[in-house]
Design an enzyme around this catalytic site. Structure first.
Site, PDB file in Angstrom:
ATOM      1  N   LEU A 140       0.835  -1.217   0.000  1.00  0.00           N
ATOM      2  CA  LEU A 140       0.000   0.000   0.000  1.00  0.00           C
ATOM      3  C   LEU A 140       0.860   1.253   0.000  1.00  0.00           C
ATOM      4  O   LEU A 140       0.431   2.310  -0.441  1.00  0.00           O
ATOM      5  CB  LEU A 140      -0.919   0.002   1.220  1.00  0.00           C
ATOM      6  CG  LEU A 140      -1.985  -1.089   1.245  1.00  0.00           C
ATOM      7  CD1 LEU A 140      -2.701  -1.109   2.576  1.00  0.00           C
ATOM      8  CD2 LEU A 140      -2.995  -0.858   0.113  1.00  0.00           C
ATOM      9  N   GLY A 143       6.812   4.063   4.043  1.00  0.00           N
ATOM     10  CA  GLY A 143       7.063   5.263   4.832  1.00  0.00           C
ATOM     11  C   GLY A 143       8.511   5.256   5.261  1.00  0.00           C
ATOM     12  O   GLY A 143       9.293   4.429   4.791  1.00  0.00           O
ATOM     13  N   ASN A 144       8.849   6.157   6.148  1.00  0.00           N
ATOM     14  CA  ASN A 144      10.220   6.193   6.624  1.00  0.00           C
ATOM     15  C   ASN A 144      10.548   5.007   7.525  1.00  0.00           C
ATOM     16  O   ASN A 144      11.661   4.522   7.534  1.00  0.00           O
ATOM     17  CB  ASN A 144      10.470   7.493   7.371  1.00  0.00           C
ATOM     18  CG  ASN A 144      10.735   8.612   6.403  1.00  0.00           C
ATOM     19  OD1 ASN A 144      11.724   8.592   5.681  1.00  0.00           O
ATOM     20  ND2 ASN A 144       9.827   9.569   6.343  1.00  0.00           N
ATOM     21  N   ASP A 251       2.338  12.743  15.050  1.00  0.00           N
ATOM     22  CA  ASP A 251       2.692  12.627  13.631  1.00  0.00           C
ATOM     23  C   ASP A 251       1.476  12.953  12.748  1.00  0.00           C
ATOM     24  O   ASP A 251       1.146  12.219  11.810  1.00  0.00           O
ATOM     25  CB  ASP A 251       3.205  11.201  13.349  1.00  0.00           C
ATOM     26  CG  ASP A 251       4.057  11.138  12.092  1.00  0.00           C
ATOM     27  OD1 ASP A 251       4.410  12.209  11.552  1.00  0.00           O
ATOM     28  OD2 ASP A 251       4.376  10.021  11.644  1.00  0.00           O
TER      29      ASP A 251
HETATM   30  P1  ATP Z   1       5.876   8.160   7.482  1.00  0.00           P
HETATM   31  O1  ATP Z   1       6.569   6.861   7.552  1.00  0.00           O
HETATM   32  O2  ATP Z   1       6.795   9.329   7.372  1.00  0.00           O
HETATM   33  O3  ATP Z   1       4.885   8.292   8.596  1.00  0.00           O
HETATM   34  P2  ATP Z   1       3.705   7.541   5.664  1.00  0.00           P
HETATM   35  O4  ATP Z   1       2.620   7.815   6.650  1.00  0.00           O
HETATM   36  O5  ATP Z   1       3.432   7.927   4.253  1.00  0.00           O
HETATM   37  O6  ATP Z   1       5.048   8.225   6.108  1.00  0.00           O
HETATM   38  P3  ATP Z   1       3.386   4.740   6.254  1.00  0.00           P
HETATM   39  O7  ATP Z   1       2.733   5.034   7.538  1.00  0.00           O
HETATM   40  O8  ATP Z   1       4.384   3.636   6.239  1.00  0.00           O
HETATM   41  O9  ATP Z   1       4.115   6.016   5.683  1.00  0.00           O
HETATM   42  O10 ATP Z   1       2.240   4.437   5.195  1.00  0.00           O
HETATM   43  C1  ATP Z   1       2.534   4.246   3.847  1.00  0.00           C
HETATM   44  C2  ATP Z   1       1.244   4.372   3.032  1.00  0.00           C
HETATM   45  O11 ATP Z   1       0.432   3.232   3.276  1.00  0.00           O
HETATM   46  C3  ATP Z   1       0.374   5.562   3.462  1.00  0.00           C
HETATM   47  O12 ATP Z   1       0.756   6.715   2.763  1.00  0.00           O
HETATM   48  C4  ATP Z   1      -1.019   5.085   3.099  1.00  0.00           C
HETATM   49  O13 ATP Z   1      -1.321   5.486   1.795  1.00  0.00           O
HETATM   50  C5  ATP Z   1      -0.928   3.571   3.195  1.00  0.00           C
HETATM   51  N1  ATP Z   1      -1.611   3.087   4.405  1.00  0.00           N
HETATM   52  C6  ATP Z   1      -1.136   3.098   5.682  1.00  0.00           C
HETATM   53  N2  ATP Z   1      -1.998   2.541   6.544  1.00  0.00           N
HETATM   54  C7  ATP Z   1      -3.079   2.155   5.795  1.00  0.00           C
HETATM   55  C8  ATP Z   1      -4.357   1.538   6.100  1.00  0.00           C
HETATM   56  N3  ATP Z   1      -4.689   1.192   7.346  1.00  0.00           N
HETATM   57  N4  ATP Z   1      -5.207   1.322   5.082  1.00  0.00           N
HETATM   58  C9  ATP Z   1      -4.891   1.682   3.824  1.00  0.00           C
HETATM   59  N5  ATP Z   1      -3.737   2.276   3.466  1.00  0.00           N
HETATM   60  C10 ATP Z   1      -2.830   2.518   4.441  1.00  0.00           C
END
Ligand code: ATP
Ligand code: MG
Length: 343
Positions: A140, A143-144, A251
């Site tokens: 999906l 992230g970092n 965050d």
């Molecule tokens: P960071 O790591 O800096 O917080 P981020 O929020 O973009 O950045 P992640 O939290 O790893 O990174 O999430 C990556 C992507 O996965 C998100 O941008 C979102 O689009 C998707 N995502 C995260 N959680 C869900 C979920 N529960 N349902 C659907 N998509 C999700």
């Protein structure tokens, strides 16, 4: 009351009939405060729905909130046509020999349906999540800290979002993180992502949460004001709920605001586990342009820091771009989540 309910039901069916002329409407659903869908098939269930809505409206009025309309989802099916050409009948009376599962569920009151969804949540949350039961599907996003997968939970048949974060930490720290995550099981708000469980496998943690089929708000570019207003209400309600549990989000940003096709908006990735936040920060080099100045300069921070990030996020969503010229901020390995040096 009974007559009113019946009249209203016919009225709803008329309206649905105009929108979906080829379909037969047998029932409809509404969402309760937990976002669970409750089916309305009888006058009794209609009464329960009206009294639920009445209580909600009263509460909204007392709290000076915007009165939200009750959304109804028709359960329509195609006209009978050539179905059941052999005229088969099923005895749905309880206690009969043909007591099939569908007959049982037909006789269940709506609160039993709600109970079963709550029970599923409880089963999933009772430490029963493990790697063997999960089939990873699409990525999906990255992230970092790690990668988020759409996944299938075999025992429950439920689609989840699983975030995998590589973490090289001691067993002691792993235990501490697991106990710090305990509070997530207690979070119960329709504005907060549902948490189903977490587990460590080798050097990584998997965090299993509710899957949101609309993804995160960062990909939606410019969002019209009337839609953004509704989103803002949900986000503020989510944050207020977290703050009431003495949890700071830490965050807040568009990628941590998720939406689904049921029109729900939910917050994710809030920092309940200090150890988890610290462990991720040790390997984290990146930017957090949404962070409040007091956090950047390493001062004490609180609710107002979440509010800062909320403001920046909503400016971005309203403008369709980040509101300030991009600056590059680097986080050093020594700090937790606070930025020490700028370049
Ligand atoms: P960071 O790591 O800096 O917080 P981020 O929020 O973009 O950045 P992640 O939290 O790893 O990174 O999430 C990556 C992507 O996965 C998100 O941008 C979102 O689009 C998707 N995502 C995260 N959680 C869900 C979920 N529960 N349902 C659907 N998509 C999700
Ligand atoms: Mg995120």
């Amino acid at each position: 009351m009974k007559l009113g309910a019946v009249a209203k039901r016919f009225f709803i069916n008329d309206v649905i009939g105009q929108v979906l002329p080829d379909a037969t409407t047998t029932a409809f659903e509404y969402e309760d405060e937990d976002g669970d869908r409750i089916t309305v098939r009888s006058d009794e269930e209609m009464k329960a729905m009206l009294s639920y809505y009445y209580t909600t409206v009263m509460e909204q009025q007392v709290n000076g909130q915007l009165i939200e309309p009750l959304q109804i989802y028709p359960r329509a099916c195609k006209p009978p046509g050539k179905r059941n050409i052999h005229g088969l009948k099923v005895n749905t009376r309880s206690g009969s020999a043909n007591n099939s599962s569908s007959a049982v569920s037909d006789s269940l009151p709506s609160n039993s349906l709600k109970k079963s969804s709550a029970e599923l949540k409880k089963i999933l949350a009772n430490g029963q999540m493990n790697e063997q039961d999960i089939q990873y599907r699409d990525v999906l996003g990255h992230g970092n800290g790690g990668t988020v997968y759409k996944a299938y939970h075999v025992p429950s048949g439920k689609i989840l979002a699983v975030k995998l974060i590589p973490l090289d930490i001691t067993l002691e720290l792993q235990k501490q993180i697991m106990s710090e995550l305990e509070i997530l099981y207690k979070c119960d708000s329709s504005y907060i992502i549902g948490f189903y469980g977490a587990f460590f496998v080798e050097n990584r943690i998997s965090l299993c949460t509710e899957f949101m089929d609309g993804g995160s708000l960062d990909v939606y570019r410019k969002i019209p004001e009337h839609v953004l207003g509704r989103i803002a209400v949900a986000v503020v309600k989510g944050l207020t709920y977290l703050w009431s549990l003495k949890i700071l989000h830490r965050d807040v940003k568009p990628s941590n605001m998720l939406v689904n096709t049921r029109g729900q908006v939910k917050l994710c990735d809030f920092g309940v586990s200090t150890q988890l936040v610290n462990s991720i920060a040790k390997t984290y080099v990146g930017t957090n342009a949404y962070m409040a100045p007091e956090r950047i300069s390493g001062e004490q921070y609180g609710i107002h820091s979440d509010v800062w990030s909320l403001g920046i996020s909503f400016m971005e969503l309203a403008l369709g771009r980040f509101p300030y010229p991009q600056v590059r901020l680097f986080i050093t390995a020594a700090c937790h989540c606070d930025i020490h040096s700028y370049v």
